[in-house]
Write a protein that holds these residues in place. Structure first.
Motif, PDB file in Angstrom:
ATOM      1  N   ILE A  86       0.817  -1.212   0.000  1.00 39.33           N
ATOM      2  CA  ILE A  86       0.000   0.000   0.000  1.00 39.33           C
ATOM      3  C   ILE A  86       0.851   1.261   0.000  1.00 39.33           C
ATOM      4  CG2 ILE A  86      -2.030  -1.026   1.075  1.00 39.33           C
ATOM      5  CD1 ILE A  86      -1.116   0.250   3.692  1.00 39.33           C
ATOM      6  N   VAL A  87       2.188   1.118   0.130  1.00 34.23           N
ATOM      7  CA  VAL A  87       3.016   2.323   0.235  1.00 34.23           C
ATOM      8  C   VAL A  87       2.829   3.296  -0.927  1.00 34.23           C
ATOM      9  CG1 VAL A  87       5.416   3.070   0.102  1.00 34.23           C
ATOM     10  CG2 VAL A  87       4.720   1.558   1.880  1.00 34.23           C
ATOM     11  N   PRO A  88       2.770   2.842  -2.207  1.00 35.80           N
ATOM     12  CA  PRO A  88       2.565   3.837  -3.265  1.00 35.80           C
ATOM     13  C   PRO A  88       1.218   4.551  -3.172  1.00 35.80           C
ATOM     14  CG  PRO A  88       3.328   1.781  -4.194  1.00 35.80           C
ATOM     15  CD  PRO A  88       2.994   1.511  -2.776  1.00 35.80           C
ATOM     16  N   VAL A  90      -0.497   5.194  -0.323  1.00 35.69           N
ATOM     17  CA  VAL A  90      -0.704   5.828   0.974  1.00 35.69           C
ATOM     18  C   VAL A  90      -0.564   7.354   0.900  1.00 35.69           C
ATOM     19  CG1 VAL A  90       1.120   6.185   2.666  1.00 35.69           C
ATOM     20  CG2 VAL A  90      -0.339   4.179   2.827  1.00 35.69           C
ATOM     21  N   PRO A  91      -1.383   8.122   1.647  1.00 36.21           N
ATOM     22  CA  PRO A  91      -1.425   9.583   1.468  1.00 36.21           C
ATOM     23  C   PRO A  91      -0.384  10.326   2.277  1.00 36.21           C
ATOM     24  CG  PRO A  91      -3.090   8.934   3.017  1.00 36.21           C
ATOM     25  CD  PRO A  91      -2.387   7.679   2.623  1.00 36.21           C
ATOM     26  N   GLY A  92       0.883   9.917   2.188  1.00 33.22           N
ATOM     27  CA  GLY A  92       1.929  10.587   2.956  1.00 33.22           C
ATOM     28  C   GLY A  92       2.093  12.035   2.545  1.00 33.22           C
ATOM     29  N   SER A  93       2.082  12.281   1.221  1.00 30.60           N
ATOM     30  CA  SER A  93       2.269  13.657   0.776  1.00 30.60           C
ATOM     31  C   SER A  93       1.077  14.512   1.185  1.00 30.60           C
ATOM     32  CB  SER A  93       2.448  13.688  -0.731  1.00 30.60           C
ATOM     33  OG  SER A  93       1.349  13.061  -1.345  1.00 30.60           O
ATOM     34  N   MET A  95      -0.702  14.228   3.972  1.00 32.93           N
ATOM     35  CA  MET A  95      -0.493  14.609   5.375  1.00 32.93           C
ATOM     36  C   MET A  95       0.443  15.805   5.457  1.00 32.93           C
ATOM     37  SD  MET A  95      -1.948  12.706   7.642  1.00 32.93           S
ATOM     38  CE  MET A  95      -1.125  12.925   9.183  1.00 32.93           C
ATOM     39  N   TYR A  96       1.532  15.730   4.652  1.00 30.81           N
ATOM     40  CA  TYR A  96       2.546  16.787   4.694  1.00 30.81           C
ATOM     41  C   TYR A  96       1.985  18.106   4.175  1.00 30.81           C
ATOM     42  CZ  TYR A  96       6.146  19.463   2.318  1.00 30.81           C
ATOM     43  OH  TYR A  96       6.897  20.461   1.820  1.00 30.81           O
ATOM     44  N   TYR A  97       1.242  18.045   3.040  1.00 31.45           N
ATOM     45  CA  TYR A  97       0.685  19.289   2.500  1.00 31.45           C
ATOM     46  C   TYR A  97      -0.321  19.916   3.451  1.00 31.45           C
ATOM     47  CZ  TYR A  97       2.758  18.749  -2.124  1.00 31.45           C
ATOM     48  OH  TYR A  97       3.636  18.668  -3.152  1.00 31.45           O
ATOM     49  N   ILE A 118      -7.780  12.206   4.599  1.00 29.57           N
ATOM     50  CA  ILE A 118      -8.466  11.278   5.499  1.00 29.57           C
ATOM     51  C   ILE A 118      -9.333  10.308   4.702  1.00 29.57           C
ATOM     52  CG2 ILE A 118     -10.219  11.128   7.299  1.00 29.57           C
ATOM     53  CD1 ILE A 118      -8.968  13.518   8.563  1.00 29.57           C
ATOM     54  N   ALA A 121      -7.130   7.663   3.283  1.00 29.57           N
ATOM     55  CA  ALA A 121      -6.744   6.691   4.319  1.00 29.57           C
ATOM     56  C   ALA A 121      -7.909   5.756   4.627  1.00 29.57           C
ATOM     57  CB  ALA A 121      -6.292   7.413   5.574  1.00 29.57           C
ATOM     58  N   VAL A 122      -9.140   6.320   4.693  1.00 31.73           N
ATOM     59  CA  VAL A 122     -10.319   5.480   4.969  1.00 31.73           C
ATOM     60  C   VAL A 122     -10.521   4.473   3.838  1.00 31.73           C
ATOM     61  CG1 VAL A 122     -12.821   5.509   5.146  1.00 31.73           C
ATOM     62  CG2 VAL A 122     -11.496   7.136   6.423  1.00 31.73           C
ATOM     63  N   ILE A 124      -8.268   3.171   1.821  1.00 32.24           N
ATOM     64  CA  ILE A 124      -7.268   2.092   1.904  1.00 32.24           C
ATOM     65  C   ILE A 124      -7.635   1.129   3.026  1.00 32.24           C
ATOM     66  CG2 ILE A 124      -4.862   1.559   2.312  1.00 32.24           C
ATOM     67  CD1 ILE A 124      -4.129   4.202   1.180  1.00 32.24           C
TER      68      ILE A 124
ATOM     69  N   PHE B 138       9.552   7.450  -6.376  1.00 35.97           N
ATOM     70  CA  PHE B 138       8.338   8.144  -5.951  1.00 35.97           C
ATOM     71  C   PHE B 138       8.206   9.469  -6.670  1.00 35.97           C
ATOM     72  CE2 PHE B 138       6.208   6.200  -2.357  1.00 35.97           C
ATOM     73  CZ  PHE B 138       4.979   6.764  -2.551  1.00 35.97           C
ATOM     74  N   ILE B 205       9.164  16.202  -2.178  1.00 37.96           N
ATOM     75  CA  ILE B 205       8.150  15.178  -1.878  1.00 37.96           C
ATOM     76  C   ILE B 205       8.755  13.786  -1.922  1.00 37.96           C
ATOM     77  CG2 ILE B 205       6.328  13.990  -3.165  1.00 37.96           C
ATOM     78  CD1 ILE B 205       5.258  15.662  -1.065  1.00 37.96           C
ATOM     79  N   MET B 209       9.581  11.165   1.515  1.00 42.18           N
ATOM     80  CA  MET B 209       8.678  10.002   1.508  1.00 42.18           C
ATOM     81  C   MET B 209       9.036   8.932   2.538  1.00 42.18           C
ATOM     82  SD  MET B 209       6.065  10.131  -0.209  1.00 42.18           S
ATOM     83  CE  MET B 209       4.674   9.096   0.161  1.00 42.18           C
ATOM     84  N   VAL B 212       7.475  10.370   5.902  1.00 39.41           N
ATOM     85  CA  VAL B 212       6.071  10.726   6.133  1.00 39.41           C
ATOM     86  C   VAL B 212       5.271   9.517   6.635  1.00 39.41           C
ATOM     87  CG1 VAL B 212       5.935  12.631   4.524  1.00 39.41           C
ATOM     88  CG2 VAL B 212       5.452  10.341   3.733  1.00 39.41           C
ATOM     89  N   GLY B 214       2.532   7.863   6.150  1.00 42.34           N
ATOM     90  CA  GLY B 214       1.403   7.355   5.377  1.00 42.34           C
ATOM     91  C   GLY B 214       0.875   6.038   5.922  1.00 42.34           C
ATOM     92  N   ILE B 221      -6.602   4.406  10.948  1.00 38.79           N
ATOM     93  CA  ILE B 221      -7.994   4.295  10.514  1.00 38.79           C
ATOM     94  C   ILE B 221      -8.439   2.839  10.567  1.00 38.79           C
ATOM     95  CG2 ILE B 221      -9.576   4.741   8.620  1.00 38.79           C
ATOM     96  CD1 ILE B 221      -8.615   7.301   9.235  1.00 38.79           C
ATOM     97  N   MET B 225     -11.524   1.370  12.674  1.00 45.21           N
ATOM     98  CA  MET B 225     -12.653   0.700  12.032  1.00 45.21           C
ATOM     99  C   MET B 225     -12.907  -0.672  12.619  1.00 45.21           C
ATOM    100  SD  MET B 225     -12.367   1.323   8.053  1.00 45.21           S
ATOM    101  CE  MET B 225     -12.956   2.787   7.278  1.00 45.21           C
TER     102      MET B 225
END
Lengths: 145, 262
Positions: A86-88, A90-93, A95-97, A118, A121-122, A124, B138, B205, B209, B212, B214, B221, B225
């Motif tokens: 899931i790493v590619p 995932v919303p890491g950028s 979070m940062y922005y 969010i 993330a939900v 995923i 990335f 970015i 990576m 961060v 992620g 979450i 859940m």
């Protein structure tokens, strides 16, 4: 061509992070393929329906199902394949922005990017939870019969 | 008779500490909380003398209660550092299954666990090289060109070497992420000034990576859940604070840059 390029980029990306997370040696290639297929499906679905969230959800669901199948196949916990996979996506950028916008007092941007982060993330998490509960119920049915 | 009872009690205590050891190694290396709970319960229930086991795991600690005879034993273990090491999760998972199915003695089990805990896995240089390669790709995924890829690769090598060095000094994760992000953006700006690479934002970015959170926000979450609200909250808090520290680091350098100091 674009297709192969994306597949290759995300493949290396997943393998790199898998080694960064010290994955067992015999699972490196499998996790790379999982992540690459998930990413390609994300790109395709996003192009067809022009919705990032739906694309991310389908990508994560694919990663989850492939991960569970590989886990049963090679007798390892599914996390080993799912976390690098899931790493590619995932919303890491994101979070940062979001945090960058907050520190620069751009609260509208922060709300926009933050909600999307969010939701991604939900999406995923939902994909992974659905695949893992599917595999659990299949196991239960198989054990009964 | 009394001796026998004393021995059994001692054995149960050792079983409990073995279960805690296994659980804490798993949790330290980034396993999900429900998996740690399952493992601890499985190990405790594998010996017939224990009547009742209940474990409660959060990312910051493990609490296990075990009923034996007419006594209740409780063990609390605090966990501080969390990193991701998939190899160890896999090994402990296999070990717990093996331990539950076979008659391995508790002492041997503890020795085996300690051995697993000491395994180092890949060399640091290999980890850093692949992590940087992943960061470079990335930036390509985000639409950077070949020069940006090179720049991002080089910047990430520096950042990862620096953060792994800082880790050895036991510096809190906030500071190390802050410094890592600041160095990443400063080096990216420098490389673009020299002429290697064109898009500062894409290089940055890619380079941040590996830092961060992620995976952390997704796990948060996911925990929430499935009903583990405390784990979800604490992992979510971790993710937010890490993202904040990175944003501080990058924001600081960008602000100085746009004022025209560099």
């Amino acid at each position: 061509m674009e297709f192969i390029k994306q597949f290759f980029f995300s493949f290396i990306c997943t393998i790199g992070f898998a080694i960064f997370f010290s994955i067992p040696k015999n699972s490196i290639l499998k996790s790379g393929i999982t992540g690459a297929i998930g990413w390609v499906i994300y790109i395709q679905i996003t192009n067809i329906f022009s919705s990032t969230i739906l694309g991310i959800f389908c990508g994560a669901l694919t990663v989850g199902i492939l991960g569970e199948m590989l886990a049963r196949n090679s007798k390892k916990p599914a996390t080993v394949f799912i976390i690098p996979g899931i790493v590619p996506l995932v919303p890491g950028s994101g979070m940062y922005y979001t945090m960058l916008a907050i520190t620069e007092k751009r609260f509208n941007d922060a709300a926009n990017i933050g909600t999307e982060t969010i939701f991604i993330a939900v999406a995923i998490a939902m994909g992974i939870i659905i695949s893992s509960s599917l595999s659990k119920s299949i196991k239960r049915v198989k054990n009964k019969s | 008779m009394v001796d026998n009872l004393e021995n059994e009690k001692k054995e149960t205590k050792e079983l409990l500490s073995l279960a805690i050891l296994a659980g804490s190694i798993m949790l330290k290396n980034g396993a999900e909380t429900y998996r740690v709970e399952d493992t601890v319960n499985r190990i405790c229930k594998s010996r017939k003398k224990t009547k009742y086991v209940e474990s409660f795991v959060t990312p910051t600690g493990i609490f296990v209660s075990l009923e034996y005879g007419n006594e209740i034993m409780t063990y609390v273990q605090r966990i501080k550092t969390i990193k991701i090491d998939l190899n160890k999760i896999d090994m402990i998972n296999n070990f717990s299954r093996k331990f539950a199915e076979s008659d391995l003695s508790i002492e041997e089990g503890i020795n085996e666990l300690k051995k697993i805990d000491k395994i180092t896995g890949y060399e640091n240089t290999i980890k850093i090289l692949w992590g940087s390669l992943a960061a470079g790709f990335f930036s390509l995924l985000f639409g950077a060109n070949l020069w940006d890829f090179m720049a991002s690769f080089m910047v990430t090598i520096f950042v990862l070497i620096f953060t792994t060095k800082l880790c050895k000094f036991n510096i809190t994760f906030f500071i190390s992420n802050f410094c890592g992000a600041a160095i990443a953006s400063a080096l990216s700006i420098l490389l673009v000034k020299i002429g290697l690479g064109e898009n500062v934002d894409k290089i940055i970015i890619g380079a941040i990576m590996p830092l961060v959170p992620g995976v952390a926000i997704t796990n948060a979450i996911r925990d929430t859940m499935s009903g583990d609200f405390i784990s979800g909250l604490s992992r979510g808090m971790e993710a937010i604070v890490i993202a904040l520290s990175i944003a501080f680091g990058v924001g600081l350098v960008l602000k100085i840059y746009f004022k025209g100091v560099i």
